[in-house]
Design a protein around this motif. Structure first.
Motif, short mmCIF file in Angstrom:
data_model
loop_
_atom_site.label_atom_id
_atom_site.label_comp_id
_atom_site.label_asym_id
_atom_site.label_seq_id
_atom_site.Cartn_x
_atom_site.Cartn_y
_atom_site.Cartn_z
N GLU A 275 0.83 -1.20 0.00
CA GLU A 275 0.00 0.00 0.00
C GLU A 275 0.87 1.26 0.00
N LEU A 276 1.94 1.25 0.79
CA LEU A 276 2.85 2.39 0.83
C LEU A 276 3.54 2.57 -0.52
N ASP A 277 3.95 1.46 -1.11
CA ASP A 277 4.61 1.53 -2.42
C ASP A 277 3.66 2.08 -3.48
N ASN A 278 2.44 1.59 -3.48
CA ASN A 278 1.47 2.02 -4.48
C ASN A 278 1.12 3.50 -4.34
N ALA A 279 1.20 4.00 -3.12
CA ALA A 279 0.88 5.41 -2.88
C ALA A 279 2.08 6.31 -3.07
N GLY A 280 3.25 5.72 -3.33
CA GLY A 280 4.47 6.51 -3.53
C GLY A 280 5.03 7.10 -2.24
N VAL A 281 4.74 6.47 -1.12
CA VAL A 281 5.23 6.95 0.18
C VAL A 281 6.72 6.63 0.31
N LYS A 282 7.47 7.59 0.81
CA LYS A 282 8.89 7.37 1.09
C LYS A 282 9.01 6.83 2.51
N TYR A 283 9.55 5.62 2.62
CA TYR A 283 9.65 4.98 3.93
C TYR A 283 10.89 4.09 3.98
N GLN A 284 11.24 3.67 5.17
CA GLN A 284 12.32 2.71 5.37
C GLN A 284 11.89 1.71 6.43
N ILE A 285 12.34 0.48 6.27
CA ILE A 285 12.06 -0.56 7.25
C ILE A 285 13.18 -0.57 8.28
N ASN A 286 12.82 -0.48 9.54
CA ASN A 286 13.79 -0.58 10.63
C ASN A 286 13.89 -2.04 11.05
N VAL A 297 6.16 -8.13 14.25
CA VAL A 297 6.59 -6.75 14.45
C VAL A 297 7.02 -6.14 13.11
N LEU A 298 6.52 -4.95 12.82
CA LEU A 298 6.96 -4.18 11.66
C LEU A 298 7.25 -2.76 12.13
N ASN A 299 8.51 -2.37 12.03
CA ASN A 299 8.93 -1.04 12.47
C ASN A 299 9.28 -0.22 11.23
N LEU A 300 8.58 0.90 11.06
CA LEU A 300 8.72 1.69 9.84
C LEU A 300 9.10 3.13 10.14
N ARG A 301 10.00 3.66 9.32
CA ARG A 301 10.22 5.10 9.30
C ARG A 301 9.45 5.67 8.12
N ILE A 302 8.61 6.66 8.41
CA ILE A 302 7.93 7.41 7.35
C ILE A 302 8.71 8.71 7.19
N ASN A 303 9.47 8.80 6.11
CA ASN A 303 10.43 9.89 5.93
C ASN A 303 9.79 11.26 6.09
N GLY A 304 10.38 12.06 6.96
CA GLY A 304 9.95 13.44 7.12
C GLY A 304 8.75 13.66 8.02
N VAL A 305 8.19 12.58 8.59
CA VAL A 305 7.02 12.71 9.46
C VAL A 305 7.41 12.24 10.86
N SER A 306 7.24 13.10 11.85
CA SER A 306 7.70 12.76 13.19
C SER A 306 6.86 11.64 13.81
N THR A 307 7.49 10.92 14.72
CA THR A 307 6.80 9.86 15.45
C THR A 307 5.56 10.39 16.16
N THR A 308 5.69 11.54 16.77
CA THR A 308 4.57 12.12 17.51
C THR A 308 3.38 12.37 16.60
N VAL A 309 3.64 12.96 15.42
CA VAL A 309 2.57 13.22 14.47
C VAL A 309 1.95 11.92 13.97
N LEU A 310 2.79 10.97 13.64
CA LEU A 310 2.30 9.69 13.15
C LEU A 310 1.40 9.01 14.18
N GLN A 311 1.92 8.89 15.40
CA GLN A 311 1.18 8.16 16.42
C GLN A 311 -0.12 8.88 16.81
N THR A 312 -0.03 10.20 16.97
CA THR A 312 -1.22 10.96 17.36
C THR A 312 -2.28 10.94 16.26
N SER A 313 -1.86 11.13 15.03
CA SER A 313 -2.82 11.14 13.92
C SER A 313 -3.48 9.78 13.75
#
Length: 384
Positions: A275-286, A297-313
């Motif tokens: 889904e991330l690939d299809n949407a063109g999201v920039k991410y990295q697998i930790n 367990v799947l740990n992902l970095r969403i490039n340029g988006v803070s953990t706080t914003v990700l988790q809260t949203s």
């Protein structure tokens, strides 16, 4: 709006079977297991049955299982017990940089008491080097404590190989198997494990209950002093309903094919990544999603988006996931696991989330999450 729960590495919901067993025990089996009359004997039989169920899961003997309040107590009992009872042989301990705080904090305390601790490095997938372990071992090493499965990136350590390395030395081998129980298969005899910690609430059992496997000839001192429960190894009146529920949780997981479960989790991971690939999201697998990892367990970095914003949203959207960092005393601290894997200056430290699946997670839930995460990431990354 019903929340979709994707934080099973933190805790798991109790199964209906476990709840039924605990409820029945609370109503009908309230005796003290140390009493000699029938109510007490029944409570003792309940404990013995659960102990046998648990022991057989890891190929241990019944008398090698000590019930505790959870993984933290089990880890503390093992680490302090070995250190304080075997310091006459040496004062060197070995662990890794990515252990749970219930291992790392006792190690730091022991350093204050004059012990020397080696913290093994990990690579970017969260795995140690066996060569570094071999080089770290000395004649003074009395304990090697290495987790089975990492709780943030899912790395599975080569326990059998570690056991073979440690076996001919003076050291005992302790494994924190809190995250591994139910996800991988452990055989304490074949893997040469001397001590092993487990928590019930990670396998759809009750909270505040765990066990410590202690090889029968170790004879470590108790962490908690008092009565003679648990064959004088852990004082305190036994939590009979909780122990019965723990036994039921283990009985249930024995019916589950671990390989099939991992394949199911792997398909969940791929669903999110597609889904991330299809949407063109920039991410990295930790960590990794290939071999030698538990796919729950799947740990992902969403490039340029803070953990706080990700988790809260995601929370506001009805999804429960964990940040890539741990919340301690109200302050957000960087994840020591991600720092060990990538360095303290890596942007991954503050832009990552942990998604973790359980046996009750459905594909529809994962698809809904993947779509929500992709929309959030696309929107946020477009603003950069």
């Amino acid at each position: 709006m019903a929340e979709i729960y994707l934080d099973n590495a933190a805790t798991t919901p109790m199964s209906d079977g476990v709840i039924d067993v605990i409820t029945s025990e609370m109503k009908n089996d309230f005796g003290n297991a140390s009493s000699t009359y029938e109510l007490g004997r029944q409570a003792r039989r309940t404990i013995d049955q659960a102990r046998h169920e648990i022991a057989s899961e890891i190929n241990a003997k019944d008398n090698e299982i000590i019930f505790t309040s959870g993984g933290s107590e089990s880890n503390n009992t093992a680490i302090f017990g070995v250190a304080h009872s075997r310091s006459y042989l040496g004062k060197h301990l070995i662990t890794t940089k990515i252990e749970h705080p219930s291992v790392l904090n006792p190690m730091r305390q022991l350093e204050k008491e004059g012990f020397r601790v080696t913290y093994l490095n990990v690579d970017e997938t969260g795995h140690i080097s066996l060569d570094e372990l071999k080089q770290a071992l000395t004649d003074d090493t009395i304990l090697v404590s290495i987790m089975a499965v990492n709780n943030e990136v899912g790395a599975i350590n080569p326990l059998a190989e570690i056991g073979e390395i440690v076996k001919p030395t003076n050291a005992y081998f302790h494994v924190d198997n809190v995250q591994g129980m139910g996800n991988i298969t452990i055989d304490v005899k074949k893997m040469e494990i001397d001590l092993l910690s487990v928590s019930a609430h990670k396998i759809n059992g009750p909270k505040f209950l765990g066990f410590l496997y202690e090889r029968q000839d170790l004879d470590l001192p108790s962490l908690i002093m008092g009565g003679e429960q648990e064959t004088k190894r852990r004082a305190g009146t036994e939590n009979v309903p909780g122990i019965a529920g723990f036994g039921e949780a283990v009985k249930e997981l024995k019916k589950i094919d671990r390989n099939e479960l991992q394949l199911k989790y792997q398909s969940f991971q791929q669903c999110i990544l597609d889904e991330l690939d299809n949407a063109g999201v920039k991410y990295q697998i930790n960590g990794g999603v290939g071999q030698n990892v538990s796919h729950h367990v799947l740990n992902l970095r969403i490039n340029g988006v803070s953990t706080t914003v990700l988790q809260t949203s995601l929370d506001l959207a009805g999804f429960a996931v964990s940040g890539g960092s741990a919340c301690t005393a109200g302050s957000l601290e960087p994840s020591h696991v991600l720092i060990a894997c990538f360095g303290e200056d890596s942007p991954r430290i503050n832009e990552s989330i942990r998604i973790s699946f359980g046996r009750y997670t459905s594909l529809d839930e994962v698809k809904a999450f993947a779509e929500a995460l992709s929309k959030l990431a696309v929107k946020r990354q477009a603003k950069k």
